[in-house]
Write a protein that holds these residues in place. Structure first.
Motif, PDB file in Angstrom:
ATOM      1  N   GLY A  58      41.560  41.142  47.725  1.00  0.00           N
ATOM      2  CA  GLY A  58      41.030  41.902  46.583  1.00  0.00           C
ATOM      3  C   GLY A  58      41.116  41.116  45.289  1.00  0.00           C
ATOM      4  N   SER A  59      42.240  40.427  45.060  1.00  0.00           N
ATOM      5  CA  SER A  59      42.368  39.668  43.813  1.00  0.00           C
ATOM      6  C   SER A  59      41.391  38.502  43.787  1.00  0.00           C
ATOM      7  N   ILE A  60      41.156  37.893  44.954  1.00  0.00           N
ATOM      8  CA  ILE A  60      40.185  36.790  45.019  1.00  0.00           C
ATOM      9  C   ILE A  60      38.767  37.320  44.758  1.00  0.00           C
ATOM     10  N   LEU A  92      37.953  39.993  43.035  1.00  0.00           N
ATOM     11  CA  LEU A  92      37.835  40.334  41.612  1.00  0.00           C
ATOM     12  C   LEU A  92      37.630  39.087  40.756  1.00  0.00           C
ATOM     13  N   LEU A  93      38.347  38.014  41.095  1.00  0.00           N
ATOM     14  CA  LEU A  93      38.225  36.779  40.326  1.00  0.00           C
ATOM     15  C   LEU A  93      36.830  36.158  40.504  1.00  0.00           C
ATOM     16  N   ALA A  94      36.358  36.132  41.741  1.00  0.00           N
ATOM     17  CA  ALA A  94      35.028  35.569  41.996  1.00  0.00           C
ATOM     18  C   ALA A  94      33.960  36.390  41.286  1.00  0.00           C
ATOM     19  N   ASN A  95      34.142  37.697  41.307  1.00  0.00           N
ATOM     20  CA  ASN A  95      33.178  38.575  40.648  1.00  0.00           C
ATOM     21  C   ASN A  95      33.131  38.299  39.141  1.00  0.00           C
ATOM     22  N   VAL A  96      34.300  38.126  38.549  1.00  0.00           N
ATOM     23  CA  VAL A  96      34.343  37.834  37.114  1.00  0.00           C
ATOM     24  C   VAL A  96      33.668  36.487  36.822  1.00  0.00           C
ATOM     25  N   GLY A  97      33.875  35.516  37.691  1.00  0.00           N
ATOM     26  CA  GLY A  97      33.228  34.214  37.508  1.00  0.00           C
ATOM     27  C   GLY A  97      31.705  34.347  37.528  1.00  0.00           C
ATOM     28  N   THR A 109      28.722  45.221  43.082  1.00  0.00           N
ATOM     29  CA  THR A 109      28.637  46.296  44.074  1.00  0.00           C
ATOM     30  C   THR A 109      29.630  46.065  45.217  1.00  0.00           C
ATOM     31  N   LEU A 110      29.641  44.844  45.736  1.00  0.00           N
ATOM     32  CA  LEU A 110      30.539  44.561  46.862  1.00  0.00           C
ATOM     33  C   LEU A 110      32.004  44.649  46.435  1.00  0.00           C
ATOM     34  N   THR A 111      32.296  44.220  45.213  1.00  0.00           N
ATOM     35  CA  THR A 111      33.662  44.338  44.702  1.00  0.00           C
ATOM     36  C   THR A 111      34.086  45.807  44.661  1.00  0.00           C
ATOM     37  N   ASP A 112      33.173  46.639  44.170  1.00  0.00           N
ATOM     38  CA  ASP A 112      33.473  48.067  44.107  1.00  0.00           C
ATOM     39  C   ASP A 112      33.649  48.653  45.510  1.00  0.00           C
TER      40      ASP A 112
END
Lengths: 254, 270
Positions: free
Chosen positions: B185-187, B189-194, B249-252
């Motif tokens: 999950g943390s990875i 979230l980080l990729a999504n922010v990038g 979307t996938l992060t959510d």
């Protein structure tokens, strides 16, 4: 190796017209303009087509091939299947004169409406000094060969003849962008672009960029930057306030 | 000789061609796919906004970007990193009532999404050299579409939200149990922010504000360098627009699945 292609060419004038089928021989390495010329030499001696350089640099042989605005001289025959019907029509946004030749004077009228380069007061020809880094951005727009494919494909005038009065079209909005980015041009191009040349009509669907034979990034590098400059002048209170605080007035030269 | 119907309502004597378009390629495919994708993704987001649950994983500090920052008293305890400025909202008002309009406005006024929605949803036009169905057209010269010129304000607001999303992503590396930890999950979230940063920085308004508005690059060498850099990633703006939309979307989806207990977070460290 040669084969016979099935050409369908629009024949007619301002009064009337129709698509006419012709079989035409095609040789290896030929472009559509070669085939149109062969058609003139064989079955359709009176076929009207405008052309000049045969090298994609004069912008004369603009037409629509299978519904897409293209240069006849830059469209290779080997991009079509041998059994494919190739439909050639005149530019659909402009009045037709005869067959594939259209009256593109709308574009010349729009060109005349744009005031030419205006140097700052007191600077005479011969005294202009600019750095390359300041002019290279607008040099991309100087590649334009004025084929008017972008003007033809733009739905603002293609589908709405009534907009021709208000809208200059992508080629001439790009010209305004070129002048506005010019380091020495002193004229207020931004307000003119929006209020007199119809920049607001552009909804950036990028068709002009898609058809440009010179691959000029008309939308990304000219139209959108020009829209953003107009926002600076007309729709951005933060910029307005900054100009007031810094006592820059309504200047645009920075 | 037959006299076909005119191509347009034009009084000018254009070539009389009846067909709406003579294109022979599948020009309808791209707008159809885009319309479908935009409808599905927007529909998913709207459903999630009214769900009001499964947006926070307390154990690992995972907060979905759709609810970040959560500012209402109705937010799940622990998920409101920046206080609860809003009261307990009624169920018909989504918790991200401030965040969602900003994110939607940023995407809706984005120059790429404008192209995509004008073509696929408003049919103006559906594809190049295909006659559009509208009788009149004034584009972005009048209300309401003149409001598209507000893109830069949404850019400013969305950039502020992205800083908060970045904070959330960092928090996701510090689970409640203490110390530093890495989970899938943390990875994510980080990729999504990038990807969101790539989309935001490649925006045309950003490119203009940071350098494009200048007329003398030679007087502003740093801003010129920035503009040159942003111009390069601006060329990929369309790709970043789609990838970041899917990644949000996938992060959510992942955080919802972990929060609801449908799956366990894959822990790589601590």
């Amino acid at each position: 190796m040669s084969y016979w292609a099935h050409l369908r060419v629009w024949r007619g004038d301002a009064e009337d017209g129709q698509l006419v089928d012709y079989p035409v021989e095609v040789n290896e390495g030929e472009v559509v303009l070669d085939i149109v010329h062969r058609l003139q030499q064989t079955e359709a001696g009176d076929l009207a087509v405008r052309w000049n350089c045969k090298a994609g640099k004069c912008g004369s042989c603009s037409a629509e091939i299978n519904g897409r605005p293209r240069l006849l001289c830059m469209t290779r025959m080997n991009t079509f299947a041998e059994d494919e019907v190739i439909t050639i029509t005149p530019l659909r946004a402009f009045p037709v004169i005869r067959d594939l030749v259209t009256d593109v004077s709308y574009n010349y009228a729009k060109a005349r409406e744009i005031p030419s380069f205006a140097p700052p007061a007191g600077l005479e020809p011969g005294e202009y000094r600019m750095q390359q880094v300041d002019v290279e951005r607008s040099q991309e727009f100087r590649k334009c060969i004025e084929c008017f494919l972008c003007q033809d494909t733009c739905h603002v005038v293609r589908d709405h003849e009534e907009n021709k009065t208000a809208f200059a079209g992508p080629r001439y909005l790009m010209r305004i962008a070129e002048l506005d980015m010019h380091p020495l041009d002193a004229r207020d191009r931004q307000r003119e672009a929006q209020e007199e040349h119809g920049l607001g009509y552009c909804n950036i669907t990028k068709c002009c960029t898609e058809v440009c034979p010179e691959h000029i990034q008309i939308t990304d590098n000219a139209l959108i930057p020009l829209k953003e400059r107009v926002v600076d002048r007309k729709y951005d209170p933060v910029v307005w306030l900054g100009n007031k605080i810094l006592r820059r007035g309504d200047k645009r030269v920075r | 000789m037959p006299h076909p119907v005119a191509t347009t309502d034009a009084p000018a004597p254009r070539a009389q061609i009846q067909a709406r378009t003579l294109r022979t390629d599948r020009w309808w495919l791209s707008p159809l796919v885009q319309a479908g994708a935009l409808t599905v993704l927007l529909g998913y987001v709207v459903v999630r906004l009214f769900m009001r649950e499964y947006y926070w994983v307390d154990q690992f500090n995972y907060l979905t970007p759709l609810y970040s920052p959560c500012l209402s008293e109705a937010c799940t305890p622990g998920s409101a990193h920046f206080g609860t400025f809003l009261p307990d909202l009624p169920v018909w008002i989504p918790l991200p009532i401030i965040v969602f309009p900003i994110l939607l406005g940023f995407r809706a006024t984005c120059y790429y999404y404008r192209k995509a929605t004008y073509r696929s949803l408003l049919l103006s036009p559906q594809a190049c050299a295909v006659r559009e169905p509208h009788r009149r057209y004034s584009g972005e010269s009048r209300f309401p579409l003149v409001l598209m010129n507000s893109h830069r304000y949404f850019f400013y607001a969305a950039s502020a939200l992205l800083l908060i999303n970045t904070y959330d992503a960092v928090q996701a590396f510090f689970p409640r149990s203490g110390g530093f930890g890495i989970g899938l999950g943390s990875i994510i979230l980080l990729a999504n922010v990038g990807l969101l940063w790539a989309y935001t920085l490649s925006c045309h308004a950003c490119r203009h504000i940071l350098g494009g508005r200048l007329r003398h690059f030679s007087k502003h060498p740093i801003r010129y360098r920035l503009w040159s850099l942003l111009s390069r990633i601006n060329g990929k703006h369309m790709q970043f627009a789609w990838i970041s939309l899917v990644s949000v979307t996938l992060t959510d989806v992942y955080i919802m699945a972990v929060s609801a207990g449908w799956i366990s977070d894959l822990r790589l460290f601590n």
